[in-house]
Design a protein around this motif. Structure first.
Motif, PDB file in Angstrom:
ATOM      1  N   MET A 191       0.857  -1.197   0.000  1.00  0.00           N
ATOM      2  CA  MET A 191       0.000   0.000   0.000  1.00  0.00           C
ATOM      3  C   MET A 191       0.890   1.243   0.000  1.00  0.00           C
ATOM      4  SD  MET A 191      -3.003   1.055   2.663  1.00  0.00           S
ATOM      5  CE  MET A 191      -3.918   2.559   2.473  1.00  0.00           C
ATOM      6  N   VAL A 192       0.596   2.201  -0.904  1.00  0.00           N
ATOM      7  CA  VAL A 192       1.391   3.421  -0.994  1.00  0.00           C
ATOM      8  C   VAL A 192       1.090   4.322   0.196  1.00  0.00           C
ATOM      9  CG1 VAL A 192       1.860   5.487  -2.358  1.00  0.00           C
ATOM     10  CG2 VAL A 192       1.435   3.314  -3.505  1.00  0.00           C
ATOM     11  N   LYS A 193       2.137   4.797   0.859  1.00  0.00           N
ATOM     12  CA  LYS A 193       1.972   5.680   2.006  1.00  0.00           C
ATOM     13  C   LYS A 193       1.447   7.029   1.558  1.00  0.00           C
ATOM     14  CE  LYS A 193       4.478   7.698   5.895  1.00  0.00           C
ATOM     15  NZ  LYS A 193       5.777   7.882   6.543  1.00  0.00           N
ATOM     16  N   PHE A 194       0.496   7.561   2.317  1.00  0.00           N
ATOM     17  CA  PHE A 194      -0.041   8.881   1.986  1.00  0.00           C
ATOM     18  C   PHE A 194       0.879   9.952   2.564  1.00  0.00           C
ATOM     19  CE2 PHE A 194      -2.564  12.670   2.757  1.00  0.00           C
ATOM     20  CZ  PHE A 194      -3.199  12.829   1.537  1.00  0.00           C
ATOM     21  N   VAL A 195       1.422  10.794   1.696  1.00  0.00           N
ATOM     22  CA  VAL A 195       2.278  11.907   2.110  1.00  0.00           C
ATOM     23  C   VAL A 195       1.750  13.162   1.435  1.00  0.00           C
ATOM     24  CG1 VAL A 195       4.609  12.877   2.065  1.00  0.00           C
ATOM     25  CG2 VAL A 195       4.297  10.413   2.379  1.00  0.00           C
ATOM     26  N   ASP A 196       1.476  14.203   2.203  1.00  0.00           N
ATOM     27  CA  ASP A 196       0.873  15.399   1.617  1.00  0.00           C
ATOM     28  C   ASP A 196       1.744  16.645   1.747  1.00  0.00           C
ATOM     29  OD1 ASP A 196       0.618  15.792   4.309  1.00  0.00           O
ATOM     30  OD2 ASP A 196      -1.531  16.214   4.296  1.00  0.00           O
ATOM     31  N   GLU A 197       2.998  16.485   2.173  1.00  0.00           N
ATOM     32  CA  GLU A 197       3.926  17.605   2.236  1.00  0.00           C
ATOM     33  C   GLU A 197       5.324  17.131   1.881  1.00  0.00           C
ATOM     34  OE1 GLU A 197       2.350  20.768   5.612  1.00  0.00           O
ATOM     35  OE2 GLU A 197       3.851  19.289   6.162  1.00  0.00           O
ATOM     36  N   ALA A 198       6.094  17.988   1.246  1.00  0.00           N
ATOM     37  CA  ALA A 198       7.485  17.660   0.935  1.00  0.00           C
ATOM     38  C   ALA A 198       8.244  18.938   0.631  1.00  0.00           C
ATOM     39  CB  ALA A 198       7.573  16.702  -0.258  1.00  0.00           C
ATOM     40  N   GLU A 199       9.532  18.931   0.959  1.00  0.00           N
ATOM     41  CA  GLU A 199      10.421  20.032   0.608  1.00  0.00           C
ATOM     42  C   GLU A 199      11.547  19.485  -0.256  1.00  0.00           C
ATOM     43  OE1 GLU A 199      11.796  22.334   3.896  1.00  0.00           O
ATOM     44  OE2 GLU A 199       9.770  22.836   4.586  1.00  0.00           O
ATOM     45  N   ILE A 200      11.800  20.152  -1.384  1.00  0.00           N
ATOM     46  CA  ILE A 200      12.806  19.669  -2.317  1.00  0.00           C
ATOM     47  C   ILE A 200      13.650  20.846  -2.825  1.00  0.00           C
ATOM     48  CG2 ILE A 200      11.400  17.709  -3.068  1.00  0.00           C
ATOM     49  CD1 ILE A 200      10.699  19.315  -5.580  1.00  0.00           C
ATOM     50  N   PHE A 201      14.727  20.519  -3.509  1.00  0.00           N
ATOM     51  CA  PHE A 201      15.602  21.509  -4.122  1.00  0.00           C
ATOM     52  C   PHE A 201      15.601  21.288  -5.628  1.00  0.00           C
ATOM     53  CE2 PHE A 201      19.754  22.564  -5.941  1.00  0.00           C
ATOM     54  CZ  PHE A 201      19.888  23.895  -5.571  1.00  0.00           C
ATOM     55  N   VAL A 202      15.399  22.367  -6.390  1.00  0.00           N
ATOM     56  CA  VAL A 202      15.417  22.250  -7.854  1.00  0.00           C
ATOM     57  C   VAL A 202      16.440  23.225  -8.422  1.00  0.00           C
ATOM     58  CG1 VAL A 202      12.997  21.542  -7.957  1.00  0.00           C
ATOM     59  CG2 VAL A 202      13.583  23.957  -8.235  1.00  0.00           C
ATOM     60  N   LYS A 203      17.061  22.809  -9.511  1.00  0.00           N
ATOM     61  CA  LYS A 203      18.042  23.669 -10.177  1.00  0.00           C
ATOM     62  C   LYS A 203      17.880  23.539 -11.681  1.00  0.00           C
ATOM     63  CE  LYS A 203      22.973  24.814 -10.316  1.00  0.00           C
ATOM     64  NZ  LYS A 203      24.334  24.475  -9.801  1.00  0.00           N
ATOM     65  N   ALA A 204      17.676  24.689 -12.326  1.00  0.00           N
ATOM     66  CA  ALA A 204      17.567  24.697 -13.781  1.00  0.00           C
ATOM     67  C   ALA A 204      18.956  24.576 -14.401  1.00  0.00           C
ATOM     68  CB  ALA A 204      16.886  25.976 -14.252  1.00  0.00           C
ATOM     69  N   GLY A 205      18.982  24.248 -15.684  1.00  0.00           N
ATOM     70  CA  GLY A 205      20.250  24.039 -16.364  1.00  0.00           C
ATOM     71  C   GLY A 205      21.007  25.332 -16.628  1.00  0.00           C
ATOM     72  N   LYS A 206      22.342  25.215 -16.625  1.00  0.00           N
ATOM     73  CA  LYS A 206      23.209  26.350 -16.959  1.00  0.00           C
ATOM     74  C   LYS A 206      23.258  26.501 -18.482  1.00  0.00           C
ATOM     75  CE  LYS A 206      28.084  27.794 -16.703  1.00  0.00           C
ATOM     76  NZ  LYS A 206      28.236  27.899 -18.162  1.00  0.00           N
ATOM     77  N   GLY A 207      23.313  27.740 -18.942  1.00  0.00           N
ATOM     78  CA  GLY A 207      23.461  27.970 -20.374  1.00  0.00           C
ATOM     79  C   GLY A 207      24.857  27.575 -20.847  1.00  0.00           C
ATOM     80  N   GLY A 208      24.953  27.101 -22.078  1.00  0.00           N
ATOM     81  CA  GLY A 208      26.249  26.727 -22.630  1.00  0.00           C
ATOM     82  C   GLY A 208      27.103  27.951 -22.933  1.00  0.00           C
ATOM     83  N   ASP A 209      28.405  27.774 -22.919  1.00  0.00           N
ATOM     84  CA  ASP A 209      29.320  28.887 -23.205  1.00  0.00           C
ATOM     85  C   ASP A 209      29.380  29.178 -24.701  1.00  0.00           C
ATOM     86  OD1 ASP A 209      29.884  28.882 -20.510  1.00  0.00           O
ATOM     87  OD2 ASP A 209      31.772  27.757 -20.726  1.00  0.00           O
ATOM     88  N   GLY A 210      29.582  30.470 -25.021  1.00  0.00           N
ATOM     89  CA  GLY A 210      29.814  30.843 -26.409  1.00  0.00           C
ATOM     90  C   GLY A 210      31.207  30.399 -26.846  1.00  0.00           C
ATOM     91  N   CYS A 211      31.418  30.294 -28.135  1.00  0.00           N
ATOM     92  CA  CYS A 211      32.666  29.747 -28.688  1.00  0.00           C
ATOM     93  C   CYS A 211      33.490  30.852 -29.381  1.00  0.00           C
ATOM     94  CB  CYS A 211      32.339  28.636 -29.684  1.00  0.00           C
ATOM     95  SG  CYS A 211      33.744  27.974 -30.583  1.00  0.00           S
ATOM     96  N   VAL A 212      34.806  30.754 -29.210  1.00  0.00           N
ATOM     97  CA  VAL A 212      35.729  31.597 -29.980  1.00  0.00           C
ATOM     98  C   VAL A 212      36.294  30.733 -31.106  1.00  0.00           C
ATOM     99  CG1 VAL A 212      37.881  32.895 -29.958  1.00  0.00           C
ATOM    100  CG2 VAL A 212      36.316  33.046 -27.999  1.00  0.00           C
ATOM    101  N   ALA A 213      35.988  31.073 -32.330  1.00  0.00           N
ATOM    102  CA  ALA A 213      36.473  30.314 -33.493  1.00  0.00           C
ATOM    103  C   ALA A 213      36.546  31.257 -34.691  1.00  0.00           C
ATOM    104  CB  ALA A 213      35.556  29.129 -33.787  1.00  0.00           C
TER     105      ALA A 213
END
Length: 329
Positions: free
Chosen positions: A1-23
């Motif tokens: 039986m799945v436990k009922f949980v109605d609260e949670a705290e988490i950490f989220v991080k979006a992706g970093k942008g890629g670096d521009g190129c010197v060429a």
């Protein structure tokens, strides 16, 4: 039986942008091709999406950190880096999303319906390649910019069950028995207080294509708003309901005082709860010691329905009343 949980705290991080190129362009016959470095790709966003096949937040007690994909770096030939893939986190319908900032909670979104989405952390922009920095005075720029960092946040998730009707009352007043009688839900039932320690949902079908969802809320006692008993942590689950069914155990002493006590605890939690439609129900009328209280209840309440959840007496009339109030809402 799945436990009922109605609260949670988490950490989220979006992706970093890629670096521009010197060429620089290096092709036969084009000795001075000039800058040719591509931009970095955008970092992935973190997105929450409501789905119906999840009923609890238990998954977030096992995984606390979530990261979207970084953007790819730019490359020569003026090629842009690949955008980072968005991270889509699925949550149950009815999930409230808040950002925690210095201990304070800031609401972000309330995902009620299936498919509702919200971006909680945006990915960083990709850096610029050296192509952007060419000018009449600088034909061969050797600079490019780094990609921006993605947003990172501490998030609190709160689940508020989506039900049409919420059943409230003192512990052991028969809420779970009633729910099991009118639906296919099978909550734990026993002859002692606090049998129900988490909300239960049941789908009630009364025929003729008429149905509604009922939530059985763990019992309240005096002082619940101050943390006594199970406290009021589960009352969030009736904030969305259209109707409150207030169940009174007619075999107990002081039924009027018990009724008023629960009303006060609801008001202490939120004045919106006491403004909802309320159907008052006297339960356990099959017991001999309930007879005196039945007359008292009739004289005190403007309207009250009497039932025996155990035997099924009066339940049909109660369900018709609930349906009528829902239809008129």
């Amino acid at each position: 039986m799945v436990k009922f949980v109605d609260e949670a705290e988490i950490f989220v991080k979006a992706g970093k942008g890629g670096d521009g190129c010197v060429a620089f362009r290096r092709e036969r016959g084009i000795p001075k091709g000039g800058p040719w470095g591509g931009d970095g790709g955008k970092g992935g966003d973190v997105i929450f999406k409501a789905v119906r096949n999840k009923k609890t937040l238990v998954d977030f007690h096992f995984q606390k950190h979530f990261f979207a994909e970084n953007g790819g770096h730019g490359s020569s030939n003026n090629k842009k880096g690949k955008d980072g893939e968005d991270l889509i986190i699925e949550v149950p319908c009815g999930t409230v999303i808040k950002e925690i900032i210095d201990g304070e909670e800031k609401p972000i979104a309330d995902l009620v319906n299936e498919g509702d989405k919200v971006i909680v952390a945006k990915g960083g922009k990709g850096g610029l390649g050296n192509t952007h920095f060419k000018s009449p005075t600088n034909q061969a720029p050797r600079i490019a910019t780094k990609g921006e960092k993605g947003e990172e946040k501490k998030i609190k998730l709160e689940l508020k069950l989506i039900a049409d009707v919420g059943i409230v009352g003192y512990p052991n007043s028969g809420k779970s028995t009633l729910l099991s009688k009118i639906s296919k839900a099978r909550p734990k039932i026993a002859d002692y207080p606090f049998t129900t320690i988490e909300p239960n949902l049941g789908l009630v079908d009364i025929g003729d294509f008429r149905s509604f969802v009922v939530a059985d809320i763990p019992g309240l006692i005096e002082g619940a708003s101050k943390g006594r008993g199970l406290g009021i942590k589960f009352l969030r689950h009736i904030e969305r309901t259209k109707i409150i069914v207030h169940l009174i155990d007619m075999s107990e002493n002081g039924i009027i005082n018990r009724y008023e006590t629960i009303r006060k605890e609801l008001e202490n939690y939120s004045k919106k709860l006491v403004e909802k439609k309320e159907i008052i129900v006297g339960n356990k009328i099959d017991l001999e010691k309930s007879k005196e209280n039945i007359e008292l209840a009739r004289s005190y309440f403007k309207e009250i329905y009497f039932i025996s959840a155990l035997r099924g007496d009066g339940i049909k009339e109660l369900l018709e009343k609930i349906w009528k109030e829902l239809k008129d809402d």
